[in-house]
Design an enzyme around this catalytic site. Structure first.
Site, PDB file in Angstrom:
ATOM      1  N   LYS A  22       0.834  -1.209   0.000  1.00 16.27           N
ATOM      2  CA  LYS A  22       0.000   0.000   0.000  1.00 16.27           C
ATOM      3  C   LYS A  22       0.869   1.259   0.000  1.00 16.27           C
ATOM      4  O   LYS A  22       0.640   2.189  -0.767  1.00 16.27           O
ATOM      5  CB  LYS A  22      -0.894   0.028   1.249  1.00 16.27           C
ATOM      6  CG  LYS A  22      -1.603   1.355   1.448  1.00 16.27           C
ATOM      7  CD  LYS A  22      -2.448   1.398   2.699  1.00 16.27           C
ATOM      8  CE  LYS A  22      -1.720   1.882   3.932  1.00 16.27           C
ATOM      9  NZ  LYS A  22      -1.447   3.323   3.962  1.00 16.27           N
ATOM     10  N   ARG A  95      -3.764   9.592   3.826  1.00 17.12           N
ATOM     11  CA  ARG A  95      -2.542  10.335   4.103  1.00 17.12           C
ATOM     12  C   ARG A  95      -1.707  10.540   2.831  1.00 17.12           C
ATOM     13  O   ARG A  95      -1.090  11.583   2.629  1.00 17.12           O
ATOM     14  CB  ARG A  95      -1.732   9.543   5.153  1.00 17.12           C
ATOM     15  CG  ARG A  95      -0.362  10.065   5.454  1.00 17.12           C
ATOM     16  CD  ARG A  95      -0.428  11.306   6.315  1.00 17.12           C
ATOM     17  NE  ARG A  95       0.892  11.801   6.651  1.00 17.12           N
ATOM     18  CZ  ARG A  95       1.102  12.952   7.274  1.00 17.12           C
ATOM     19  NH1 ARG A  95       0.086  13.718   7.628  1.00 17.12           N
ATOM     20  NH2 ARG A  95       2.320  13.342   7.559  1.00 17.12           N
ATOM     21  N   ASP A 119      -4.739   7.397   8.760  1.00 22.11           N
ATOM     22  CA  ASP A 119      -4.899   6.890  10.114  1.00 22.11           C
ATOM     23  C   ASP A 119      -4.606   7.982  11.120  1.00 22.11           C
ATOM     24  O   ASP A 119      -3.699   8.786  10.942  1.00 22.11           O
ATOM     25  CB  ASP A 119      -3.912   5.741  10.356  1.00 22.11           C
ATOM     26  CG  ASP A 119      -4.400   4.458   9.721  1.00 22.11           C
ATOM     27  OD1 ASP A 119      -5.627   4.301   9.576  1.00 22.11           O
ATOM     28  OD2 ASP A 119      -3.551   3.635   9.373  1.00 22.11           O
ATOM     29  N   ASP A 309       4.636   0.357  11.826  1.00 23.55           N
ATOM     30  CA  ASP A 309       3.453  -0.364  11.345  1.00 23.55           C
ATOM     31  C   ASP A 309       3.434  -1.835  11.794  1.00 23.55           C
ATOM     32  O   ASP A 309       2.395  -2.482  11.749  1.00 23.55           O
ATOM     33  CB  ASP A 309       3.362  -0.276   9.813  1.00 23.55           C
ATOM     34  CG  ASP A 309       3.004   1.139   9.341  1.00 23.55           C
ATOM     35  OD1 ASP A 309       2.786   2.013  10.197  1.00 23.55           O
ATOM     36  OD2 ASP A 309       2.954   1.362   8.117  1.00 23.55           O
TER      37      ASP A 309
END
Ligand code: UD1
Length: 425
Positions: A22, A95, A119, A309
């Protein structure tokens, strides 16, 4: 609203493949703004952020569609009429929308957009993006909600980042592609996804040296000289880590195909320290998980350190490991919000500032929990594999932003996981 329902599972076995990242594909898509014509990306994950970015690019003049026969291929058609005002609703939902800043300044010399979303890990400022772009000759008009940027001429500059920010590195290097002369970015982010963007830009005709290092040198080339190419998205180390964590907590053995061990060295080392057996195998990473894991202390750092992450996954593993582990977050102070949800499953976690102290429990118990963001949402699904009874996760639209068929892939390894709408529950 859909939910994910997880039953205690394990041991897991078999193979699972990892889609493209992603955090790479969204930026690679934006690079289609540089050149009229037909661009192609392969190994594209089926995630909702790709659709959102596709809609954003559509508003800026690039038509994006998945291939009819192979949905891992994305076609991007830039018709040569690039627009510079981004629609607020799309910008505020991801974002990575901030990543249009560099390319639009490079190609058009101006851009207007609302502050990006994504997020919510607490404050996510863009001061480094702005300071670096100002050094390259960009004028900004900024208020609390939006920014307008303009540069009649972008000029190369020597920029030293205070911190190796992924987004700032990407915006500065993408602006520098057409700047006059040489731009040097010192203390640049070295993440594999940043390197992937550099590689795509070089294939399109940009001049970038130092790819993958902390000093990037970008020699500006003429506007209009970049060409469309076909490029494969780098595989997703965070999704790969998610399947490794699934086996870690549920037990068993599996091969995560497409995982790039060289992009995950510190994580693999820490997981081996926990008593798991991970190794690079041809085309992927294998894991064997027998008995209970041992607790370790971990801290998040910019790449090649342990990615922030990964952290919800590590906290989840520690929640069922033997002993106590301290997790230190060095990137996002607010990024422990999911701890409350894990506690509903019986996890024993205390947070203190940017530390979490996790005492491993022999077992968790199923409960209803809410996914607060992409990675924490996936970690709750993984925790459910180790929880007695049934865990029901809502808020799964967050998970869909970054995970390509998490449920199907876990089921393929033998996990008892399903999507259900509230009517089924
Ligand atoms: C990217 C990833 C995100 C990942 C993060 C760190 C995408 C879409 N998102 O986010 O998943 O967690 O990298 O690996 O790729 N900062 C500033 N000023 C700035 C820029 C950043 O203070 O101008 C701070 C941030 O608030 C944060 C830290 O630096 O505390 C890291 O941010 P950065 O590396 O820029 O992350 P993102 O690019 O937003």
């Amino acid at each position: 609203m859909d939910r994910i329902v997880v039953q205690q599972s394990g041991p897991l076995s078999g193979q699972v493949d990892v889609p493209g990242a992603k955090n790479s594909v969204l930026k690679l898509m934006v690079a289609s703004l540089y050149a009229p014509g037909r661009h192609e990306l392969t190994n594209v994950p089926d995630i909702s952020d790709v659709e959102t970015m596709g809609a954003l690019l559509g508003a800026l003049g690039v038509r994006v569609r998945r291939d009819d026969a192979d949905d891992t291929v994305l076609h991007l058609h830039n018709d040569g009429d690039v627009r510079t005002v981004a629609p607020p609703d799309l910008v505020t939902s991801i974002r990575a929308s901030i990543n249009v800043l560099g390319p639009l300044l490079a190609v058009c010399g101006r851009v207007r957009l609302d502050m990006p979303g994504g997020d919510d890990f607490g404050t996510r400022p863009i001061d480094m993006h702005i300071a670096g772009l100002k050094a390259m000759g960009v004028d900004f008009d900024i208020d609390d909600h939006s920014l307008a940027a303009r540069a009649d001429r972008l000029r190369g500059a020597d920029i030293v980042l205070d911190f190796p920010s992924v987004g700032a590195t990407e915006n500065l290097l993408t602006a520098a592609v057409h700047a006059e002369g040489l731009t040097t970015i010192t203390n640049a982010a070295r993440e594999p996804e940043v390197a992937d963007l550099c590689e795509l830009l070089v294939e399109m005709g940009a001049r970038i040296q130092g790819i993958g290092s902390s000093v990037l040198r970008i020699e500006g080339v003429e506007r209009g000289s970049l060409v469309p190419v076909s490029h494969a998205v780098v595989s997703d180390r965070i999704q790969a880590a998610t399947y490794l964590a699934a086996v870690a907590v549920a037990g068993g053995s599996a091969v995560v195909k497409g995982a790039r061990a060289e992009h995950m060295v510190v994580l693999l080392n820490r997981m081996n320290d926990m008593g798991l057996h991970l190794e690079a195998v041809p085309g992927g990473v294998s894991i064997v998980s027998e008995g209970r894991m041992r607790a370790v202390d971990v801290q998040t750092l910019p790449y090649p350190g342990l990615a922030t992450d990964y952290k919800p996954l590590l906290v989840t593993m520690l929640a069922v490991a033997e002993g106590m582990g301290i997790v230190t977050e060095n990137l996002y102070p607010g990024r422990f919000r999911y701890v409350e949800e894990l506690s509903k499953l019986g996890a024993d976690i205390r947070t203190d500032g940017h530390h979490a102290i996790v005492r491993g429990m022999e077992r968790l118990r199923g409960a209803a929990v809410v996914a607060p963001d992409i990675r924490a949402g996936a970690a709750l699904v993984i925790a459910g594999l180790a929880a007695e009874g049934r865990t029901v996760i809502s808020g799964i639209e967050h998970i869909d932003r970054g995970y390509d068929d998490l449920v199907g892939r876990l089921v393929a390894m033998g996990a008892s996981v399903a999507r259900a709408d509230s009517a089924d529950l």
